[in-house]
Design a protein around this motif. Sequence first.
Motif, PDB file in Angstrom:
ATOM      1  N   UNK A  11       4.568   2.992 -14.778  1.00 19.27           N
ATOM      2  CA  UNK A  11       5.254   3.137 -13.160  1.00 19.27           C
ATOM      3  C   UNK A  11       3.695   4.070 -12.544  1.00 19.27           C
ATOM      4  N   UNK A  12       4.102   4.907 -13.261  1.00 19.61           N
ATOM      5  CA  UNK A  12       2.648   6.096 -13.030  1.00 19.61           C
ATOM      6  C   UNK A  12       1.713   5.523 -12.892  1.00 19.61           C
ATOM      7  N   UNK A  13       1.400   4.971 -13.955  1.00 16.50           N
ATOM      8  CA  UNK A  13      -0.294   3.751 -13.513  1.00 16.50           C
ATOM      9  C   UNK A  13      -0.466   3.487 -12.280  1.00 16.50           C
ATOM     10  N   UNK A  14       0.580   2.762 -12.333  1.00 18.70           N
ATOM     11  CA  UNK A  14       1.046   1.849 -11.240  1.00 18.70           C
ATOM     12  C   UNK A  14       0.491   2.607  -9.670  1.00 18.70           C
ATOM     13  N   UNK A  15       1.406   3.797 -10.207  1.00 18.82           N
ATOM     14  CA  UNK A  15       0.879   5.121  -8.588  1.00 18.82           C
ATOM     15  C   UNK A  15      -0.610   5.331  -8.252  1.00 18.82           C
ATOM     16  N   UNK A  16      -1.027   5.733  -9.369  1.00 18.51           N
ATOM     17  CA  UNK A  16      -2.522   6.172  -9.713  1.00 18.51           C
ATOM     18  C   UNK A  16      -3.308   5.081  -8.753  1.00 18.51           C
TER      19      UNK A  16
ATOM     20  N   UNK B 266      -5.939   2.067  -4.081  1.00 21.08           N
ATOM     21  CA  UNK B 266      -6.005   1.084  -3.573  1.00 21.08           C
ATOM     22  C   UNK B 266      -6.139   1.838  -1.575  1.00 21.08           C
ATOM     23  N   UNK B 267      -5.193   2.883  -1.998  1.00 23.27           N
ATOM     24  CA  UNK B 267      -4.701   3.154  -0.225  1.00 23.27           C
ATOM     25  C   UNK B 267      -6.548   4.409   0.003  1.00 23.27           C
ATOM     26  N   UNK B 268      -7.352   4.784  -1.333  1.00 19.49           N
ATOM     27  CA  UNK B 268      -8.798   5.180  -0.824  1.00 19.49           C
ATOM     28  C   UNK B 268      -9.175   4.014   0.172  1.00 19.49           C
TER      29      UNK B 268
ATOM     30  N   UNK C  36      -4.768  11.286   4.698  1.00 22.17           N
ATOM     31  CA  UNK C  36      -4.174  10.113   3.672  1.00 22.17           C
ATOM     32  C   UNK C  36      -4.731  10.260   2.894  1.00 22.17           C
ATOM     33  N   UNK C  37      -6.248  10.574   2.681  1.00 20.95           N
ATOM     34  CA  UNK C  37      -6.824  10.434   1.404  1.00 20.95           C
ATOM     35  C   UNK C  37      -7.250  11.670   0.637  1.00 20.95           C
TER      36      UNK C  37
END
Length: 297
Positions: A187-192, A197-199, A77-78
């Motif tokens: 939207x791209x910046x939000x995904x980044x 946040x996932x990390x 996932x990382x």
Amino acid sequence: MNDRMSWWRMAVQVHGSVVKRVLPRSMICGLFAALVVICSKNGMQMVPPLRDNIIPSIVLGLLLVFRTNTAYDRFWEGRKCWGIITGGTRNLVRRILVAVEERSIEDRDHKVRLIRLLVALSFVTKHHLRHEPLCEEVRSLVGEDRWVQLGSGANVPLEIAFWVGHYLQEQYQKGRLTVHELMGMTEILDKIMGAVGGCERILKTPMPLAYAIHLKQLLLIYCLFLPFQTVRDLGWFVVPVDIIVSFTLLGIEEIGIEIENPFGADTNDLPLDAICQIVRLRAEDIIRLQSESNDRS
């Protein structure tokens, strides 16, 4: 022939393995097994009143498999999160260079500085996950004025993302970016930032302590009770058998510990240093290609 030699070299390789951490524990189990053999040779009854081991092997095996799979899921996932960060950065750099209208040389310089600021997002995310101070490379990417501001920020990746978002909004207000382009880049910046946040979620959600402690206790009980079950049939051979069995089980558990946090600087962690350098090189390549295209036109 080379593949065979590579297989054998990897089989005996110590660097990157868990041998150094696991072998001392296995030797302690072997010494305990030797003590059991000595007591057995001196006439002491060393077989406990149980036909089989106190902990069934299948139960311990399932616990170890669950432990390792959970750790690998965190590792993978990382890696996916960092794939989103690198891919999103590359796409956003390309879209900024192509879509944002340039009306002067200053606009071009401002755009290049913003792109390097976006590249710095990967570097500061790496340091943020490792709890490291920012390096001089980040300083060269963000510039002296923003470098001073970064020193006081609690969440540096979020601060840089705010600056990038502010730049995009500013270009839209100046009429150099359409609303559709602004929405796509945002939207791209939000995904980044979602990947960042996932990390953070992986880093701040360790394996439950009770599970980790219980698994270690079961491993210890299993390895210490094994000589009692085999000393009658194996004699002194129980010592190497116990060392091998304990090395195998403890090694599997240690591998799970090694990979459950994939953001460190160890051999088995994600190569974040190399990933960040690739992000920087690809961004510089895109800047160079865009400049050459503008010169030809």
